[in-house]
Motif scaffolding. Structure first.
Motif, PDB file in Angstrom:
ATOM      1  N   ASN A   1     -17.849 111.233  73.283  1.00  0.00           N
ATOM      2  CA  ASN A   1     -18.573 110.043  72.833  1.00  0.00           C
ATOM      3  C   ASN A   1     -18.286 108.766  73.614  1.00  0.00           C
ATOM      4  O   ASN A   1     -19.195 107.966  73.823  1.00  0.00           O
ATOM      5  CB  ASN A   1     -18.325 109.801  71.341  1.00  0.00           C
ATOM      6  CG  ASN A   1     -19.245 108.739  70.776  1.00  0.00           C
ATOM      7  OD1 ASN A   1     -20.405 108.649  71.161  1.00  0.00           O
ATOM      8  ND2 ASN A   1     -18.719 107.929  69.882  1.00  0.00           N
TER       9      ASN A   1
ATOM     10  N   ALA B   1     -28.909 104.254  64.401  1.00  0.00           N
ATOM     11  CA  ALA B   1     -27.668 104.044  65.146  1.00  0.00           C
ATOM     12  C   ALA B   1     -26.475 104.061  64.195  1.00  0.00           C
ATOM     13  O   ALA B   1     -26.563 103.611  63.045  1.00  0.00           O
ATOM     14  CB  ALA B   1     -27.715 102.725  65.900  1.00  0.00           C
TER      15      ALA B   1
ATOM     16  N   ASN C   1     -22.545 102.819  63.678  1.00  0.00           N
ATOM     17  CA  ASN C   1     -21.570 101.831  64.136  1.00  0.00           C
ATOM     18  C   ASN C   1     -20.159 102.299  63.784  1.00  0.00           C
ATOM     19  O   ASN C   1     -19.903 102.759  62.660  1.00  0.00           O
ATOM     20  CB  ASN C   1     -21.839 100.471  63.487  1.00  0.00           C
ATOM     21  CG  ASN C   1     -23.191  99.906  63.892  1.00  0.00           C
ATOM     22  OD1 ASN C   1     -23.589 100.004  65.054  1.00  0.00           O
ATOM     23  ND2 ASN C   1     -23.909  99.330  62.939  1.00  0.00           N
TER      24      ASN C   1
ATOM     25  N   LYS D   1     -22.518 106.430  81.075  1.00  0.00           N
ATOM     26  CA  LYS D   1     -23.032 106.228  79.712  1.00  0.00           C
ATOM     27  C   LYS D   1     -23.979 105.047  79.676  1.00  0.00           C
ATOM     28  O   LYS D   1     -25.005 105.077  78.992  1.00  0.00           O
ATOM     29  CB  LYS D   1     -21.887 106.021  78.719  1.00  0.00           C
ATOM     30  CG  LYS D   1     -22.403 105.823  77.284  1.00  0.00           C
ATOM     31  CD  LYS D   1     -21.305 105.900  76.272  1.00  0.00           C
ATOM     32  CE  LYS D   1     -21.884 105.773  74.865  1.00  0.00           C
ATOM     33  NZ  LYS D   1     -20.871 105.923  73.821  1.00  0.00           N
TER      34      LYS D   1
ATOM     35  N   GLU E   1     -23.849 109.908  75.367  1.00  0.00           N
ATOM     36  CA  GLU E   1     -24.558 109.746  74.106  1.00  0.00           C
ATOM     37  C   GLU E   1     -24.404 111.019  73.276  1.00  0.00           C
ATOM     38  O   GLU E   1     -24.650 112.119  73.773  1.00  0.00           O
ATOM     39  CB  GLU E   1     -26.045 109.474  74.351  1.00  0.00           C
ATOM     40  CG  GLU E   1     -26.340 108.061  74.832  1.00  0.00           C
ATOM     41  CD  GLU E   1     -26.085 107.042  73.742  1.00  0.00           C
ATOM     42  OE1 GLU E   1     -26.677 107.168  72.654  1.00  0.00           O
ATOM     43  OE2 GLU E   1     -25.276 106.117  73.981  1.00  0.00           O
TER      44      GLU E   1
ATOM     45  N   ASP F   1     -23.163 108.485  68.268  1.00  0.00           N
ATOM     46  CA  ASP F   1     -23.802 107.171  68.416  1.00  0.00           C
ATOM     47  C   ASP F   1     -24.983 107.011  67.470  1.00  0.00           C
ATOM     48  O   ASP F   1     -25.303 105.912  67.040  1.00  0.00           O
ATOM     49  CB  ASP F   1     -24.293 106.983  69.859  1.00  0.00           C
ATOM     50  CG  ASP F   1     -23.159 107.087  70.863  1.00  0.00           C
ATOM     51  OD1 ASP F   1     -22.349 106.156  70.924  1.00  0.00           O
ATOM     52  OD2 ASP F   1     -23.088 108.105  71.572  1.00  0.00           O
ATOM     53  N   THR F   2     -25.659 108.128  67.185  1.00  0.00           N
ATOM     54  CA  THR F   2     -26.832 108.090  66.316  1.00  0.00           C
ATOM     55  C   THR F   2     -26.785 109.268  65.355  1.00  0.00           C
ATOM     56  O   THR F   2     -26.156 110.297  65.630  1.00  0.00           O
ATOM     57  CB  THR F   2     -28.143 108.176  67.120  1.00  0.00           C
ATOM     58  OG1 THR F   2     -28.146 109.388  67.873  1.00  0.00           O
ATOM     59  CG2 THR F   2     -28.304 106.981  68.048  1.00  0.00           C
TER      60      THR F   2
END
Length: 264
Positions: free
Chosen positions: A119, A216, A218, A6, A123, A224-225
């Motif tokens: 995840n 992005a 959090n 990753k 990604e 992740d996005t």
């Protein structure tokens, strides 16, 4: 080992997320066979099949931006809608799901549950599509509709002729963004210091305008996005004689399918 993978992917994953919006599929409305259809694909290339279960809703507005009831057929591709009354604008959403990046150019669609498994080591992106269609113009319709990513025309887009330009800006979560990707007829448009792009109208009239923006996430377990792809179309409602045909043909079509649904 997977953790290291990753880390390696993150290094070049940013490039695909910057480049991929250029090729990202999106949605827009087309008027065909007496119905308004929510189609999926690339406007400059045409529509492609999609899973109608990914459809997340449509809203119709009148000239004062008040809600208009809508009949929806979500059972087949493409999803078709018929506003039940005079309308001036439509918005719609489609959730295209989660995709895991297993290598530099290999993206595989997965369920949200599978995304949470992938995840930690790969990604994962979440892809959401939206559209706004303007069929008339007024002060209320010139204001934001609240789409996560929204293209804002800075003047009345209706009636523009070949050679004229339409200035637009893009909002993300209601705020102006200047690092957004804007496309028109397959070409990337430059934005000035005020985040304004100028759309040149050709002989075929104003075509769908596209915008893509990746952000992005959090503390999200699945992705992740999140990438939003949106479009703006601006076309007049068909002539009254055509609308009469729409009312008869469209209603018969929906009744024949036996799949009338109503959403306020």
């Amino acid at each position: 080992m997977l953790g290291r993978l990753k880390e390696l992917l993150v290094g070049f994953a940013l490039v695909p997320f910057l480049i991929q919006p250029v090729f990202a599929h999106t949605v827009w409305f087309e008027y065909k066979d007496g119905e308004y259809q929510l189609v999926f694909g690339h406007p400059e290339e045409g529509s492609e099949p999609y899973d109608p279960t990914k459809f997340r809703g449509v809203t119709a507005y009148d000239i004062n931006k008040q809600l208009v009831p809508v009949k929806i057929d979500q059972q087949e591709d493409p999803v078709t809608i018929a506003p039940d009354g005079e309308f001036a604008a439509l918005t719609a959403f489609l959730d295209n799901g989660f995709y895991v990046q297993k290598s530099e150019d290999n993206f595989e669609e997965v369920s949200q549950a599978e995304a949470q498994i992938y995840n930690p080591d790969y990604e994962v992106g979440h892809y959401v599509k939206s559209t706004k269609a303007l069929y008339d113009w007024s002060e209320p319709l010139s204001q934001p509709f609240g789409l996560p990513l929204e293209i804002m025309p800075l003047q009345n887009p209706s009636g523009l002729t070949a050679g004229e330009t339409l200035p637009i800006q893009v909002l993300y979560q209601g705020n102006l963004v200047k690092d957004v990707l804007v496309e028109y007829e397959g070409k990337t448009l430059a934005l000035d210091e005020n985040g304004i792009a100028s759309v040149l109208v050709g002989e075929g009239g104003l075509q769908p305008i596209e915008a893509s923006y990746a952000s992005a996430l959090n503390n999200d377990l699945a992705a992740d996005t999140i990438e939003h792809a949106t479009t703006l179309t601006a076309n007049p409602v068909p002539e009254p004689s055509t609308l009469l045909g729409l009312s008869a043909f469209g209603l018969l079509t929906f009744l024949r399918k036996g799949k009338l649904k109503r959403k306020d």
